[in-house]
Design an enzyme around this catalytic site. Structure first.
Site, mmCIF file in Angstrom:
data_model
loop_
_atom_site.group_PDB
_atom_site.id
_atom_site.type_symbol
_atom_site.label_atom_id
_atom_site.label_comp_id
_atom_site.label_asym_id
_atom_site.label_seq_id
_atom_site.Cartn_x
_atom_site.Cartn_y
_atom_site.Cartn_z
ATOM 1 N N SER A 252 -10.883 2.721 -5.004
ATOM 2 C CA SER A 252 -9.727 2.625 -4.106
ATOM 3 C C SER A 252 -10.159 2.939 -2.678
ATOM 4 O O SER A 252 -10.613 4.058 -2.388
ATOM 5 C CB SER A 252 -8.645 3.618 -4.528
ATOM 6 O OG SER A 252 -7.713 3.754 -3.468
ATOM 7 N N HIS B 9 -9.620 -1.701 -5.238
ATOM 8 C CA HIS B 9 -8.209 -1.337 -5.370
ATOM 9 C C HIS B 9 -7.669 -1.007 -3.979
ATOM 10 O O HIS B 9 -8.275 -0.217 -3.242
ATOM 11 C CB HIS B 9 -8.112 -0.126 -6.299
ATOM 12 C CG HIS B 9 -6.737 0.290 -6.657
ATOM 13 N ND1 HIS B 9 -5.995 -0.305 -7.663
ATOM 14 C CD2 HIS B 9 -5.939 1.269 -6.160
ATOM 15 C CE1 HIS B 9 -4.815 0.288 -7.762
ATOM 16 N NE2 HIS B 9 -4.751 1.252 -6.861
ATOM 17 N N ASP C 226 -4.388 0.369 -1.917
ATOM 18 C CA ASP C 226 -3.131 1.098 -2.073
ATOM 19 C C ASP C 226 -2.232 0.901 -0.857
ATOM 20 O O ASP C 226 -2.513 1.427 0.215
ATOM 21 C CB ASP C 226 -3.429 2.594 -2.240
ATOM 22 C CG ASP C 226 -4.019 2.900 -3.598
ATOM 23 O OD1 ASP C 226 -3.390 2.535 -4.614
ATOM 24 O OD2 ASP C 226 -5.111 3.495 -3.652
ATOM 25 N N MET D 199 1.228 1.666 0.925
ATOM 26 C CA MET D 199 2.302 2.671 0.883
ATOM 27 C C MET D 199 3.211 2.505 2.094
ATOM 28 O O MET D 199 2.717 2.304 3.211
ATOM 29 C CB MET D 199 1.696 4.078 0.922
ATOM 30 C CG MET D 199 0.705 4.336 -0.192
ATOM 31 S SD MET D 199 -0.005 5.990 -0.016
ATOM 32 C CE MET D 199 -1.111 6.009 -1.418
ATOM 33 N N HIS E 152 -2.140 -2.675 -5.012
ATOM 34 C CA HIS E 152 -1.145 -1.798 -5.643
ATOM 35 C C HIS E 152 -0.042 -1.521 -4.619
ATOM 36 O O HIS E 152 -0.250 -0.776 -3.665
ATOM 37 C CB HIS E 152 -1.875 -0.514 -6.079
ATOM 38 C CG HIS E 152 -0.986 0.539 -6.667
ATOM 39 N ND1 HIS E 152 -1.427 1.826 -6.888
ATOM 40 C CD2 HIS E 152 0.308 0.510 -7.099
ATOM 41 C CE1 HIS E 152 -0.449 2.537 -7.424
ATOM 42 N NE2 HIS E 152 0.615 1.772 -7.552
ATOM 43 N N MET F 239 2.985 0.215 -3.418
ATOM 44 C CA MET F 239 3.891 1.370 -3.535
ATOM 45 C C MET F 239 4.916 1.243 -2.424
ATOM 46 O O MET F 239 4.948 2.017 -1.468
ATOM 47 C CB MET F 239 3.082 2.671 -3.432
ATOM 48 C CG MET F 239 2.267 2.945 -4.681
ATOM 49 S SD MET F 239 0.956 4.153 -4.394
ATOM 50 C CE MET F 239 -0.318 3.062 -3.793
ATOM 51 N N MET G 96 0.094 5.387 -13.819
ATOM 52 C CA MET G 96 -0.223 6.399 -12.796
ATOM 53 C C MET G 96 -0.516 7.715 -13.506
ATOM 54 O O MET G 96 0.303 8.208 -14.283
ATOM 55 C CB MET G 96 0.963 6.623 -11.844
ATOM 56 C CG MET G 96 1.204 5.554 -10.791
ATOM 57 S SD MET G 96 -0.223 5.022 -9.827
ATOM 58 C CE MET G 96 -0.787 6.546 -9.100
ATOM 59 N N GLY H 140 -4.388 10.330 -2.332
ATOM 60 C CA GLY H 140 -5.621 10.412 -3.102
ATOM 61 C C GLY H 140 -5.974 11.873 -3.336
ATOM 62 O O GLY H 140 -5.350 12.781 -2.778
ATOM 63 N N ASP I 117 -4.768 5.122 -12.806
ATOM 64 C CA ASP I 117 -4.916 5.383 -11.370
ATOM 65 C C ASP I 117 -4.540 6.827 -11.044
ATOM 66 O O ASP I 117 -3.391 7.230 -11.212
ATOM 67 C CB ASP I 117 -3.984 4.413 -10.621
ATOM 68 C CG ASP I 117 -4.176 4.445 -9.118
ATOM 69 O OD1 ASP I 117 -5.025 5.211 -8.625
ATOM 70 O OD2 ASP I 117 -3.447 3.694 -8.430
HETATM 71 C C1 DX5 Z 1 -2.380 7.204 -5.389
HETATM 72 C C2 DX5 Z 1 -3.105 5.888 -5.334
HETATM 73 C C3 DX5 Z 1 -4.454 5.938 -5.922
HETATM 74 C C4 DX5 Z 1 -5.409 6.857 -5.223
HETATM 75 C C5 DX5 Z 1 -6.446 7.297 -6.213
HETATM 76 O O1 DX5 Z 1 -1.115 7.051 -4.847
HETATM 77 O O2 DX5 Z 1 -2.384 4.903 -6.032
HETATM 78 O O3 DX5 Z 1 -5.027 4.648 -6.073
HETATM 79 O O4 DX5 Z 1 -6.039 6.258 -4.135
HETATM 80 O O5 DX5 Z 1 -7.212 8.256 -5.587
HETATM 81 P P1 DX5 Z 1 -8.004 9.362 -6.384
HETATM 82 O O6 DX5 Z 1 -8.981 8.630 -7.243
HETATM 83 O O7 DX5 Z 1 -8.615 10.156 -5.307
HETATM 84 O O8 DX5 Z 1 -6.997 10.133 -7.198
HETATM 85 ZN ZN ZN Z 2 -3.431 2.875 -6.570
#
Ligand code: DX5
Ligand code: ZN
Length: 222
Positions: free
Chosen positions: A9, A34, A36, A38, A67, A69, A138, A145, A176
Site C-alpha cells: 500500500s 494497493h 488507499d 480516503m 481501495h 474509502m 479490513m 496505516g 488489509d
Molecule cells: C487502512 C488502509 C490500509 C493501510 C494498510 O485504512 O486501507 O491499506 O494502508 O497499512 P498497514 O499495512 O500499515 O496497516
Molecule cells: Zn487499503
C-alpha cells in the site's frame, strides 16, 4: 495453492520519492499495488484522488488495486478507471445499492471488489459474492496505516473463504491492515490469497527485502 498476491500500500510510501519507491516494490516482487483513497468523511483521514492513481500508473505496469474509502463511490468510479485502476473496491457500508455499484465497476472495465469493516458481519457478502472478483476484509478500522491487526479478523477471513467456496467462484480474499511477517502465515492459513501491506513494506529499510520477508513467511502455508 496458487501464488499469494502481495499488494504493498503506497499510503506508507515516501511521497517525495514515489516513482522510486513504486519501482522498488515492482522490482522487489510486488504483485499488485494497493492505493488507499480516503475522503475525510467515510474515514477520518484524507489521502489522494485519481491524480495520484494516474501518476502511479505512469510509473509501473503492475495491476493497480484501488481501495475507495469514500462516502459516494458510484460518482467517482469512472474517474478512477480512467486514471488506470485495474481493480476497484468499494465499502459495503457506503453502498446501499451494492449490485448497482458493482455493475458500474464492471461496466467500466475494471474488476470489482467489496470491502467490509471489522464490525460488519461477513454474512452480508453472501448475496454479492456471485458478482464480484474480490472480497476485502479490513483487519483494522480503516483510515490510517500502521495500526495493529485485529485478531478476530482471522475468523472473518475463514468465513469469507467459505462463502467463496460455496459460491464455486474464483474470488480473491484480500486482507488489509497490520499485516507483517509475524501474522502473514496465519492470515493465509485462514484462507486469504491477497495481502495488503503498507508499514511492513514501505516503512522498512529496504522495500525488496521487506517483500521477500513476507513471501518467506507465507511460503510454508502456500
Ligand atoms: C487502512 C488502509 C490500509 C493501510 C494498510 O485504512 O486501507 O491499506 O494502508 O497499512 P498497514 O499495512 O500499515 O496497516
Ligand atoms: Zn487499503
Amino acid at each position: 495453492m496458487a501464488r499469494v498476491i502481495i499488494a504493498p500500500s503506497i499510503l506508507a510510501a515516501d511521497f517525495t520519492r514515489l516513482r522510486e519507491q513504486v519501482k522498488a516494490a515492482e522490482v522487489g516482487g510486488a504483485d499488485w499495488l494497493h492505493l488507499d483513497v480516503m475522503d475525510g468523511h467515510f474515514v477520518p483521514n484524507m489521502s489522494f484522488g485519481p491524480g495520484v492513481v494516474e501518476a502511479v500508473r505512469s510509473c509501473t505496469a503492475l495491476p493497480l488495486d484501488v481501495h475507495l474509502m469514500i462516502t459516494d463511490p458510484l460518482r467517482s468510479i469512472a474517474d478512477f478507471r480512467k486514471a488506470g485502476a485495474d481493480l476497484i473496491t468499494v465499502h459495503l457500508e457506503t453502498s446501499p445499492h451494492l449490485n448497482r455499484t458493482v455493475a458500474h465497476i464492471r461496466e467500466s472495465g475494471a474488476r470489482a471488489g467489496v470491502c467490509i469493516n471489522p464490525a460488519t458481519p461477513t454474512a452480508l457478502l453472501q448475496d454479492i459474492v456471485g458478482d464480484i472478483d474480490l472480497i476485502l476484509i479490513m483487519s483494522v478500522n480503516p483510515g490510517f496505516g500502521g495500526q495493529k491487526f485485529i485478531p478476530s479478523s482471522l475468523r472473518k477471513i475463514r468465513e469469507a473463504r467459505a462463502l467463496v467456496t460455496a459460491a464455486r467462484r474464483d474470488v480473491f480474499v484480500e486482507v488489509d491492515g497490520g499485516i507483517e511477517p509475524a501474522n502473514a502465515a496465519s492470515v493465509v492459513d485462514a484462507g486469504a490469497n491477497a495481502l495488503v501491506a503498507g508499514t511492513s513494506v514501505f516503512r522498512q529499510p529496504d522495500i525488496g527485502t521487506a517483500i521477500a520477508a513476507l513471501r518467506r513467511a507465507i511460503a510454508v502455508s502456500a
